[in-house]
Design an enzyme around this catalytic site. Structure first.
Site, PDB file in Angstrom:
ATOM      1  CG  HIS A 175      19.214 -27.369  20.994  1.00 49.75           C
ATOM      2  ND1 HIS A 175      19.827 -26.515  22.135  1.00 49.75           N
ATOM      3  CD2 HIS A 175      18.955 -27.944  21.938  1.00 49.75           C
ATOM      4  CE1 HIS A 175      19.826 -27.170  23.594  1.00 49.75           C
ATOM      5  NE2 HIS A 175      18.637 -27.686  23.245  1.00 49.75           N
ATOM      6  CG  ASN A 202      19.544 -29.296  25.666  1.00 45.57           C
ATOM      7  OD1 ASN A 202      19.964 -28.117  25.620  1.00 45.57           O
ATOM      8  ND2 ASN A 202      18.852 -29.378  26.141  1.00 45.57           N
ATOM      9  CB  CYS A 207      15.939 -25.854  23.818  1.00 40.93           C
ATOM     10  SG  CYS A 207      16.142 -26.394  25.340  1.00 40.93           S
TER      11      CYS A 207
END
Ligand code: ACO
Length: 323
Positions: free
Chosen positions: A250, A280, A114
């Site tokens: 993020h 996500n 990520c």
């Protein structure tokens, strides 16, 4: 005079299929209300069976090129941040290179889960500042829907597919924080946290594996480490939270985003939020949010932006740039 890596184009691509939370109610012991209240996610996109990560990445890259009014061979390097490349090799980046028609540059992947886009941006900046490239396409692209355990309600409702891209160009600045371009980066990792978030398979184990996560532990690390890395990146160039026009975090969980913003001392009116629509998307989430932020009219030329991300590894980092 200082050589800077300046964003001259941005774009994103989301697969057509939108999956609302309610779809999980049919197969899992979960509710739209639980997913929304615990994560902020309302829907996500899933790639079609015949679409792979490099397809998503190439669409996003083409849009960034179009915005800059350039063609593929105007680019010296292509970096794809991904943990879900189409094949073990070649890299997703060389597949994108072929798809957009670049025949003169070089391409490679960066894998920091990520946090991948922050690592890729930092590497692209280094290539530009060291004169190894004049223009670099930096793409975050993922098909996390391919590594979900569809029986695990605590993970499979959180992730989505997508891609975002920025095109960086070497430009000359005065050497001050008023310059456009990347001003500072801060990268970190700590392999002792491997078990908090990982995929339990891979090439060397001859399986693909599925994502495993200790959600509450990740949550705690995320809030602490994201605020810390963002502060460090700002400190490196003598800037503070009051100087920031937009935090582009993020997009994993709205509660992480809000807690981090509070720790950073930045109000939510200065945070770009897309998690409700994308879930996500791992390394794709920051470039997607940058592109959506520009399309919404939030991010404008000259704005000071801080991006921060954390993911499996653990790996985490932040980038400060003037748009
Ligand atoms: N629907 C309904 N109930 C669920 C679901 C679901 N989808 N998932 C878990 N539950 C249950 C659990 O089983 C548990 O039940 P129990 O009390 O009977 O055991 C209960 O809900 C509470 O579970 P918690 O794990 O305590 O819930 P929490 O409030 O911590 O939320 C979540 C879970 C959303 C995963 C949260 O911990 C989180 O967001 N963590 C960060 C993880 C993350 O964002 N990871 C992304 C990758 S890393 C990164 O990008 C930052």
């Amino acid at each position: 005079m200082t050589r800077r890596a300046v964003v001259i184009g941005v774009g994103h691509y989301l697969p057509e299929r939108i999956v609302p939370n309610s779809e999980f109610e049919k197969t899992l012991d979960t509710t739209d209300e639980w997913i929304k209240s615990r994560s902020g996610i309302e829907r996500r996109h899933f790639a079609a069976p015949n679409q792979n990560t490099s397809d998503l990445a190439a669409f996003a890259a083409q849009k960034a090129l179009d915005m800059a009014g350039l063609t593929a061979n105007d680019v010296d390097a292509i970096i794809v941040a991904t943990s879900t490349a189409d094949f073990t090799f070649p890299s997703a980046a060389t597949m994108v290179q072929e798809k957009i028609g670049n025949t003169t540059g070089y391409a490679f992947d960066v894998q920091a889960v990520c946090a991948g886009f922050a690592f890729a941006l930092s590497n692209a900046n280094a290539l530009i500042v060291s004169e190894q490239a004049g223009r670099v396409l930096v793409i975050g692209a993922e098909t996390f829907s391919r590594i979900m355990d569809w029986t695990d309600r605590s993970t499979c409702v959180l992730f989505g597919d997508g891609a975002g891209a920025v095109l960086l160009e070497a430009q000359t600045g005065a050497g001050s924080t008023d310059d456009r371009g990347i001003l500072s980066t801060d990268l970190n990792s700590d392999g002792t946290y491997r078990d908090l978030l990982y995929v339990d398979g891979g090439v060397s184990t001859q399986t693909t594996g599925v994502l495993r996560m200790q959600g509450q532990e990740i949550f705690k690390h995320a809030v602490e480490k994201l605020a810390q890395t963002a502060h460090r990146a700002l400190d490196k160039v003598g800037l503070g939270a009051d100087d920031v026009d937009w935090v582009v975090p993020h997009q994993a969980n709205i509660r992480i985003i809000k807690s981090t913003a509070r720790k950073l001392g930045v109000g939510m009116d200065r945070v770009v939020v897309t998690v409700q629509d994308h879930g996500n998307t791992s390394a794709a989430s920051i470039p997607l949010a940058l592109s959506v932020g520009v399309a919404r009219g939030q991010i404008k030329k000259g704005d000071l932006i801080v991006t921060e991300a954390i993911g499996g590894g653990l790996a985490w980092g932040a980038v400060v740039l003037r748009w």
